[in-house]
Write an enzyme that holds these catalytic residues in place. Structure first.
Site, mmCIF file in Angstrom:
data_model
loop_
_atom_site.group_PDB
_atom_site.id
_atom_site.type_symbol
_atom_site.label_atom_id
_atom_site.label_comp_id
_atom_site.label_asym_id
_atom_site.label_seq_id
_atom_site.Cartn_x
_atom_site.Cartn_y
_atom_site.Cartn_z
ATOM 1 N N TYR A 5 0.822 -1.218 0.000
ATOM 2 C CA TYR A 5 0.000 0.000 0.000
ATOM 3 C C TYR A 5 0.854 1.265 0.000
ATOM 4 O O TYR A 5 0.505 2.259 0.621
ATOM 5 C CB TYR A 5 -0.955 -0.010 1.203
ATOM 6 C CG TYR A 5 -1.900 -1.176 1.122
ATOM 7 C CD1 TYR A 5 -3.064 -1.086 0.358
ATOM 8 C CD2 TYR A 5 -1.610 -2.383 1.738
ATOM 9 C CE1 TYR A 5 -3.899 -2.179 0.225
ATOM 10 C CE2 TYR A 5 -2.442 -3.476 1.611
ATOM 11 C CZ TYR A 5 -3.587 -3.359 0.862
ATOM 12 O OH TYR A 5 -4.410 -4.440 0.727
ATOM 13 N N LYS A 31 -1.746 -17.169 6.282
ATOM 14 C CA LYS A 31 -0.974 -16.457 7.305
ATOM 15 C C LYS A 31 -0.196 -17.378 8.259
ATOM 16 O O LYS A 31 0.932 -17.714 7.953
ATOM 17 C CB LYS A 31 -1.875 -15.477 8.039
ATOM 18 C CG LYS A 31 -2.263 -14.320 7.104
ATOM 19 C CD LYS A 31 -2.667 -13.066 7.829
ATOM 20 C CE LYS A 31 -2.590 -11.856 6.925
ATOM 21 N NZ LYS A 31 -3.858 -11.394 6.384
HETATM 22 C C1 LIG Z 1 -4.307 -11.288 4.958
HETATM 23 C C2 LIG Z 1 -5.688 -11.738 4.636
HETATM 24 C C3 LIG Z 1 -6.033 -12.139 3.336
HETATM 25 C C4 LIG Z 1 -5.055 -12.083 2.184
HETATM 26 O O1 LIG Z 1 -3.986 -12.950 2.352
HETATM 27 P P1 LIG Z 1 -2.611 -12.668 1.538
HETATM 28 O O2 LIG Z 1 -1.754 -13.819 1.890
HETATM 29 O O3 LIG Z 1 -2.096 -11.357 2.023
HETATM 30 O O4 LIG Z 1 -2.975 -12.628 0.095
HETATM 31 C C5 LIG Z 1 -7.319 -12.559 3.123
HETATM 32 N N1 LIG Z 1 -8.233 -12.586 4.113
HETATM 33 C C6 LIG Z 1 -7.935 -12.234 5.378
HETATM 34 C C7 LIG Z 1 -8.975 -12.324 6.441
HETATM 35 C C8 LIG Z 1 -6.660 -11.767 5.677
HETATM 36 O O5 LIG Z 1 -6.381 -11.386 6.929
#
Ligand SMILES: *Cc1c(COP(=O)(O)O)cnc(C)c1O
Length: 426
Positions: free
Chosen positions: A21, A276
């Site tokens: 961003y 994540k």
């Molecule tokens: C971070 C996140 C995403 C996107 O995941 P990336 O690995 O950054 O593409 C989607 N949904 C939620 C709830 C998130 O916290």
């Protein structure tokens, strides 16, 4: 120390490298990290270490440079770092899928591995649309979500992010037009449940699925809501032939005090995304899980395959470290650790409630949030937290933390002090 002099590195970064961003060229000077170990990030300028209050955006739940995770990567590296997944398979991916099926809500049985959370949401949407196509109902192709959400940065996920005040306002009119319910209240309100039911019923003929972040909305505003709404969604979706998708990319793997946020309500979605913390923050990997019913519906269609297959699908290194991270999590009293951090954050953040300019303080599991009544002054807030020896990254009006589960009591207290300092000075 890096080979390139530090000031040169920062200047090259500013000139050539996009950050999340961020503008180009960059306007804020990022801190250069030389290494990380446990819960500490060591800065390259020699100024010392910062206690990590972010888990590198929810992911590094076991901290950095963990011997068990290091060994999992090293061991796999000696066998193979990658091999294509079309026509081939391997132990790390298969056993990871089995672990995910075993630990996730009952009924989720099939696993599609992807390289990032956003792509796992793309796959979830594709699954849902294709399911209805396969059953001869192609008109069911819209998604419903509630406001205040965040589901990633690629096209379909952007379309279900909060359409206002969020990061994707720019794309209104270009993105697929989805159906939005009001943002969920923190506590259970029957009128809001009725609002959800009414909207699902009204749009049932064109809805493929409802997609939400269960219990905690992350990057859309760090809001918490009653798990009872998940049961309302499950019942309304079942009643009106609409699939239910939970995006557990932020909430999964214990962060909210339950293994998955869906467990707070004992609800099984039709499709679930994880990411994540999946690899303990080591490598990029995500997964989309679905029920036998969804897979079976897709397989009965004219095109009986799920036409998706990333080059690095099922990457063995990522799968191996994900398996090790899950074993590490389940092999300890993770619930006790999360409760301990929750108590520490509650105690440490209480003083923020009295501060002028603070609108709300909330804690759930190993997540602490201080919401201001004005946008955070990022430079001042970062100065304040770094001075306290802590790394957090506020956004909009929110100063928040989700520390690694291994963070000791003193470091939790320190993080809370830094968040309070940022609230005072930001
Ligand atoms: C971070 C996140 C995403 C996107 O995941 P990336 O690995 O950054 O593409 C989607 N949904 C939620 C709830 C998130 O916290």
């Amino acid at each position: 120390m890096p080979d390139v002099p530090l000031n040169e590195l920062v200047e090259l970064d500013r000139r050539h490298v996009w950050h999340p961003y961020g503008p180009m060229p960059g306007r804020q000077e990022p801190l250069v990290v030389a290494s990380a170990s446990g819960v500490r990030l060591r800065l390259a300028d020699g100024s010392g270490e910062l206690v990590d209050g972010m888990s590198s955006w929810w992911s590094a739940i076991h901290g950095y440079n963990h011997p068990v995770l290091n060994e999992a990567v090293r061991g796999q590296l000696g066998r193979m770092s990658h091999v294509m997944f079309g026509g081939l398979t391997h132990e790390p991916a298969v056993t990871l899928a089995k672990r995910l099926v075993d630990m996730s809500p009952d009924g989720l049985e099939h696993v599609f591995l992807t390289d990032s959370g956003s792509v796992s949401v793309e796959v979830a949407v594709k699954m849902c649309l294709q399911y209805w196509r396969s059953l001869g109902r192609p008109e069911k192709r819209r998604m419903l979500t509630w406001r205040g959400g965040y589901h990633g940065d690629t096209w379909q996920p952007m379309s279900v992010c909060d359409p206002e005040g969020g990061m994707h306002e720019l794309w209104q009119g270009v993105l697929p037009r989805q159906v939005f319910a009001d943002a969920p209240p923190a506590t259970y309100e029957e009128t809001y449940a009725d609002h959800l039911r009414e909207l699902i019923e009204r749009h049932a003929d064109e809805l493929a699925a409802v997609i939400v972040e269960p219990v905690v909305q992350g990057a859309g505003g760090m809001r918490f809501h009653s798990p009872a709404y998940l049961r309302v969604l499950r019942e309304a979706c079942d009643a009106h032939d609409v699939l239910l998708v939970f995006d557990e990319i932020a909430t999964g793997f214990g962060r909210t005090g339950a293994l998955f946020a869906a467990d707070h309500a004992s609800v099984t979605p039709d499709v679930m995304c994880v990411g994540k913390a999946l690899t303990g923050g080591y490598l990029t990997l995500a997964a989309t899980l679905c029920t036998a019913g969804v897979a079976d519906g897709i397989s009965r269609g004219e095109v009986p395959v799920l036409a998706h297959g990333p080059t690095f699908m099922g990457n063995p290194l990522a799968a191996a470290v994900a398996g090790a991270s899950i074993d590490l999590l389940l092999g300890q009293d993770w619930q006790g650790e999360v409760k301990r951090i929750e108590a520490g954050l509650r105690e440490g953040l209480a003083e923020a409630e009295e501060l002028p300019g603070v609108r709300d303080v909330r804690v759930l599991g190993a997540i602490g949030v201080v919401q201001l009544d004005h946008p955070v002054d990022m430079a001042a807030a970062t100065r304040a937290t770094v001075r306290e020896g802590v790394w957090v990254r506020p956004f909009r009006d929110l100063i928040y933390t989700m520390p690694p589960f291994i963070t000791g009591d003193e470091d939790v207290a320190r993080i809370a002090r830094a968040v309070c300092a940022a609230a005072r000075e930001g």
